[in-house]
Design a protein around this motif. Structure first.
Motif, PDB file in Angstrom:
ATOM      1  N   PHE A 169       0.759  -1.255   0.080  1.00  0.00           N
ATOM      2  CA  PHE A 169       0.102   0.012  -0.155  1.00  0.00           C
ATOM      3  C   PHE A 169       0.933   1.053  -0.146  1.00  0.00           C
ATOM      4  CE2 PHE A 169      -1.999   3.315   3.192  1.00  0.00           C
ATOM      5  CZ  PHE A 169      -2.823   3.564   2.633  1.00  0.00           C
ATOM      6  N   ARG A 170       2.089   1.440   0.535  1.00  0.00           N
ATOM      7  CA  ARG A 170       2.609   2.145   1.086  1.00  0.00           C
ATOM      8  C   ARG A 170       3.596   3.051  -0.003  1.00  0.00           C
ATOM      9  NH1 ARG A 170       5.244   0.754   6.882  1.00  0.00           N
ATOM     10  NH2 ARG A 170       3.364   1.777   8.283  1.00  0.00           N
ATOM     11  N   SER A 171       4.229   1.436  -0.932  1.00  0.00           N
ATOM     12  CA  SER A 171       4.974   1.762  -2.124  1.00  0.00           C
ATOM     13  C   SER A 171       3.889   1.859  -3.444  1.00  0.00           C
ATOM     14  CB  SER A 171       5.632   0.573  -2.405  1.00  0.00           C
ATOM     15  OG  SER A 171       4.904  -0.017  -2.140  1.00  0.00           O
ATOM     16  N   TYR A 172       2.951   1.848  -2.954  1.00  0.00           N
ATOM     17  CA  TYR A 172       1.664   2.137  -4.470  1.00  0.00           C
ATOM     18  C   TYR A 172       1.348   3.704  -4.435  1.00  0.00           C
ATOM     19  CZ  TYR A 172      -0.978   1.982  -8.889  1.00  0.00           C
ATOM     20  OH  TYR A 172      -1.440   2.239 -10.148  1.00  0.00           O
ATOM     21  N   TYR A 173       0.490   3.617  -3.484  1.00  0.00           N
ATOM     22  CA  TYR A 173      -0.489   4.688  -3.065  1.00  0.00           C
ATOM     23  C   TYR A 173      -0.078   5.639  -2.157  1.00  0.00           C
ATOM     24  CZ  TYR A 173      -4.298   1.921  -4.244  1.00  0.00           C
ATOM     25  OH  TYR A 173      -4.820   1.093  -4.705  1.00  0.00           O
ATOM     26  N   LEU A 174       1.167   5.547  -1.843  1.00  0.00           N
ATOM     27  CA  LEU A 174       1.558   7.082  -0.539  1.00  0.00           C
ATOM     28  C   LEU A 174       3.593   7.394  -0.847  1.00  0.00           C
ATOM     29  CD1 LEU A 174       0.989   5.931   3.252  1.00  0.00           C
ATOM     30  CD2 LEU A 174      -0.289   6.867   1.818  1.00  0.00           C
ATOM     31  N   SER A 175       4.156   6.424  -2.292  1.00  0.00           N
ATOM     32  CA  SER A 175       4.777   7.279  -3.295  1.00  0.00           C
ATOM     33  C   SER A 175       5.195   8.669  -3.752  1.00  0.00           C
ATOM     34  CB  SER A 175       5.612   6.489  -4.149  1.00  0.00           C
ATOM     35  OG  SER A 175       4.470   6.077  -5.397  1.00  0.00           O
ATOM     36  N   HIS A 176       4.147   9.187  -3.672  1.00  0.00           N
ATOM     37  CA  HIS A 176       4.294  11.360  -4.005  1.00  0.00           C
ATOM     38  C   HIS A 176       2.753  11.514  -3.626  1.00  0.00           C
ATOM     39  CE1 HIS A 176       6.454   8.276  -7.471  1.00  0.00           C
ATOM     40  NE2 HIS A 176       6.902   9.397  -7.797  1.00  0.00           N
ATOM     41  N   ASP A 177       2.395  12.859  -4.294  1.00  0.00           N
ATOM     42  CA  ASP A 177       1.715  13.804  -3.755  1.00  0.00           C
ATOM     43  C   ASP A 177       0.045  12.746  -3.492  1.00  0.00           C
ATOM     44  OD1 ASP A 177       2.962  15.678  -3.923  1.00  0.00           O
ATOM     45  OD2 ASP A 177       3.309  15.722  -5.752  1.00  0.00           O
ATOM     46  N   ILE A 178      -0.073  13.247  -1.496  1.00  0.00           N
ATOM     47  CA  ILE A 178      -1.760  12.552  -2.165  1.00  0.00           C
ATOM     48  C   ILE A 178      -2.767  13.488  -1.217  1.00  0.00           C
ATOM     49  CG2 ILE A 178      -3.326  10.693  -0.423  1.00  0.00           C
ATOM     50  CD1 ILE A 178       0.624   9.994  -0.666  1.00  0.00           C
TER      51      ILE A 178
END
Length: 196
Positions: free
Chosen positions: A67-76
């Motif tokens: 989850f972190r590597s896919y969804y939280l890698s850039h701007d959220i």
């Protein structure tokens, strides 16, 4: 050679955030940058959506590292209930491609199951366009909008995205089998200077 898109969160200041809004039922909401206190709630929303099996291509998102590597890698960016601070939805903005093509972004959207059909997705999507532009992207491109996801298809069309392609049998979706996906493109340089 595989193109790798490096993790990066921008430091670009967006002076209009946090931004207030209202949902269809009158609920007051706030759009702002993501903060870690919402990680567990955001992960739960994503797990639920992925387990539904008909919106995202992933088969599993139970591992918090994935989850972190896919969804939280850039701007959220997150949408919360102004009164209760409950997380209602979120989206990321990140380059769709690497290097010389990194001016084209993509977004991944998630709306809490109990908050659907109340305008959260529309609120997120409308603001996504301006945020993406203000993060210095020139265009937005979605390559896997499954035709069965009628609310998403309708939303991108309503917002003026150009439908530029169709991938036959793009995903083997739960309960639907092999399903086509549409590709949508938006030239962010055509947006008005400010939101109306």
């Amino acid at each position: 050679m595989t193109c790798v898109i490096k993790e990066k969160k921008t430091l670009i200041h967006l002076p209009y955030l946090p931004m207030d809004g209202n949902l269809k039922d009158g609920t007051s909401v706030v759009l702002d940058r993501y903060c870690n206190e919402y990680e567990a709630d955001f992960h739960d929303i994503i797990k639920f959506i992925v387990n539904e099996g008909d919106r995202y291509p992933h088969e599993d998102m139970n591992d918090v590292k994935d989850f972190r590597s896919y969804y939280l890698s850039h701007d959220i960016f997150i949408c919360t209930n102004k009164a209760t601070r409950e997380l209602l939805g979120a989206f990321y903005v990140k380059p769709k491609f690497a290097g010389r093509c990194s001016h084209i972004c993509t977004g991944g959207f998630a709306v809490k199951g109990s908050a659907r059909k109340n305008g959260v997705g529309s609120f997120l999507a409308q603001n996504y366009l301006y945020i993406a532009r203000d993060l210095a992207y020139k265009a937005s491109y979605f390559n896997l909008v499954f035709v069965s996801n009628k609310s998403s298809v309708g939303l991108w069309r309503k917002l003026g995205f150009k439908e530029i392609g169709r991938i036959p049998k793009a995903g083997n979706l739960k309960g639907l089998g092999y399903t086509d996906a549409l590709q949508f493109y938006y030239d962010l340089e055509t947006l008005p200077k400010t939101q109306s």
